[in-house]
Each structure stands twice: as structure tokens, then as C-alpha cells.
Write an enzyme that holds these catalytic residues in place. Structure first.
Site, short mmCIF file in Angstrom:
data_model
loop_
_atom_site.label_atom_id
_atom_site.label_comp_id
_atom_site.label_asym_id
_atom_site.label_seq_id
_atom_site.Cartn_x
_atom_site.Cartn_y
_atom_site.Cartn_z
CG ASN A 62 6.89 0.09 -1.90
OD1 ASN A 62 6.60 -0.02 -3.08
ND2 ASN A 62 6.73 -0.89 -1.03
CD GLU A 64 9.78 -3.14 1.39
OE1 GLU A 64 10.39 -4.23 1.43
OE2 GLU A 64 8.56 -3.02 1.57
CB CYS A 73 5.78 5.45 1.65
SG CYS A 73 5.49 4.66 3.22
CD GLU A 75 1.79 6.52 -0.50
OE1 GLU A 75 2.90 5.95 -0.45
OE2 GLU A 75 0.76 6.04 -0.02
CB CYS A 112 1.56 5.33 6.03
SG CYS A 112 3.06 6.33 5.78
CB CYS A 115 2.61 9.18 2.98
SG CYS A 115 3.99 8.09 2.58
N1 THU Z 1 4.02 1.69 1.85
C1 THU Z 1 3.92 2.68 0.92
O1 THU Z 1 4.68 2.75 -0.05
N2 THU Z 1 2.95 3.61 1.10
C2 THU Z 1 2.08 3.64 2.14
O2 THU Z 1 1.32 4.59 2.29
C3 THU Z 1 2.03 2.52 3.09
C4 THU Z 1 3.16 1.56 2.99
C5 THU Z 1 5.10 0.71 1.69
C6 THU Z 1 6.17 0.81 2.73
C7 THU Z 1 6.73 -0.58 2.74
O3 THU Z 1 7.71 -0.68 1.72
C8 THU Z 1 5.56 -1.46 2.36
O4 THU Z 1 4.59 -0.59 1.79
C9 THU Z 1 4.93 -2.20 3.54
O5 THU Z 1 4.60 -1.33 4.56
#
Ligand code: THU
Length: 160
Positions: A62, A64, A73, A75, A112, A115
Site C-alpha cells: 500500500n 498512502e 492498496c 493489491e 477491500c 480491489c
Molecule cells: N489496504 C490495502 O492495502 N489493501 C486492502 O485490501 C485494504 C486496505 C490499505 C489501504 C490503506 O493504506 C491501509 O490499508 C488502511 O486502510
């Protein structure tokens, strides 16, 4: 009137050692990929590793952003990279693992909704299922045989 039931089949593994050598190695790459996550805002570090039919593995984590919705994310970082680099190669599996600075993640990290939709596009494109292996930091691993199982009645391009 017609009523329909959708049954989802998932497989649970108690620990990494229960996975096949190939799948365990993919999960280990997802765990490794967590280390380069850029997650200063959530302190939640996700790694993803994608295995292609040609044996290549593409990873993601991920990323940010101070403007929260601009981040991405793990994925999707991984699946878009696979699409960009190997557009014609079948995607076999994706492994996902998550850890947090604030608590121990003992439950599997499921992708999520956004994704699932993004991965679903590639599953439709290749007309072959993509296995999904989900894990926290420690503990059990859950496997779904296809992204379609995690996103029933997905919106796809045939409607457009
Ligand atoms: N996140 C992911 O990388 N994948 C997911 O399927 C759920 C959430 C990340 C996004 C964000 O940087 C952190 O987790 C908190 O939501």
C-alpha cells in the site's frame, strides 16, 4: 418469483506450512512486500504478491498519500503492475498479508471492495480464475478459488 442462494467455498489453513511449496513461497513474498509499504497515516502495512503462469511474481504494497483517497492498496499496486508488465500472461494467484504498528493482525486480510472489483477485471479478461490467499501477520490463511467468489454479481464490461 425466484429465490437464489450463492454459496461461497473457502479453504482455511492453520499455518503457512500447510500450503503447497509454491503457494507458501508466494505468501512469503507478500509478507516480504509489506516491508516497503508506505503507510505513515494508518500504520497498517499490506503486502501482495501475484504469481503468473510464466512463473514470474509481481509484488505490491500500500502506498498512502497525505490526501487520503489518492493512496492505493497493495493489491491494486500489484495487479496494475502485472497488467502493465505482462498484459498477455495469465494470473494464477494473489497472496495478501497485513501487519500493523498498533496491534497484532491475527485475522486474514481480505481485499477491500475496490480491489476485488479491480482484480475481477483481470479475471474476466483472462477467463480463468485467480486464487486469493489471505493472511494477517500470523495465524490462519484463507483461500478463495476465484475473485468472483469474493465478489458475487460483479459488474463487468459485457454490460457496457
Ligand atoms: N489496504 C490495502 O492495502 N489493501 C486492502 O485490501 C485494504 C486496505 C490499505 C489501504 C490503506 O493504506 C491501509 O490499508 C488502511 O486502510
Amino acid at each position: 418469483m425466484n429465490k437464489k442462494k450463492i454459496i461461497i467455498e473457502l479453504t482455511e489453513f492453520e499455518k503457512l506450512e500447510e500450503l503447497s511449496t509454491q503457494d507458501r513461497s508466494l505468501m512469503k513474498m507478500a509478507i516480504e512486500a509489506r516491508k516497503n509499504a508506505y503507510a505513515p497515516y494508518s500504520s497498517f502495512y499490506v503486502g501482495a504478491a501475484i504469481r503468473l503462469e510464466n512463473g514470474e511474481v509481481v509484488i505490491g504494497n500500500n502506498q498512502e498519500n497525505a490526501s487520503y483517497p489518492s493512496g492505493l492498496c497493495a493489491e491494486r499496486v500489484a495487479i496494475f503492475q502485472a497488467g502493465a508488465k505482462y498484459p498477455k500472461v495469465t494470473i494464477e494467484a494473489i497472496a495478501i498479508s497485513a501487519t500493523s504498528k498498533n496491534h497484532k493482525v491475527t485475522e486474514p486480510a481480505a481485499p477491500c471492495g475496490n480491489c476485488r472489483q479491480s482484480i475481477s477485471e483481470y479475471e474476466f479478461r483472462q477467463k480463468k480464475p485467480i486464487s486469493v490467499f489471505m493472511m494477517g501477520e500470523t495465524g490462519k490463511i484463507v483461500k478463495s478459488n476465484a475473485i468472483a467468489d469474493l465478489l458475487p454479481m460483479a459488474f463487468d464490461g459485457t454490460l457496457l
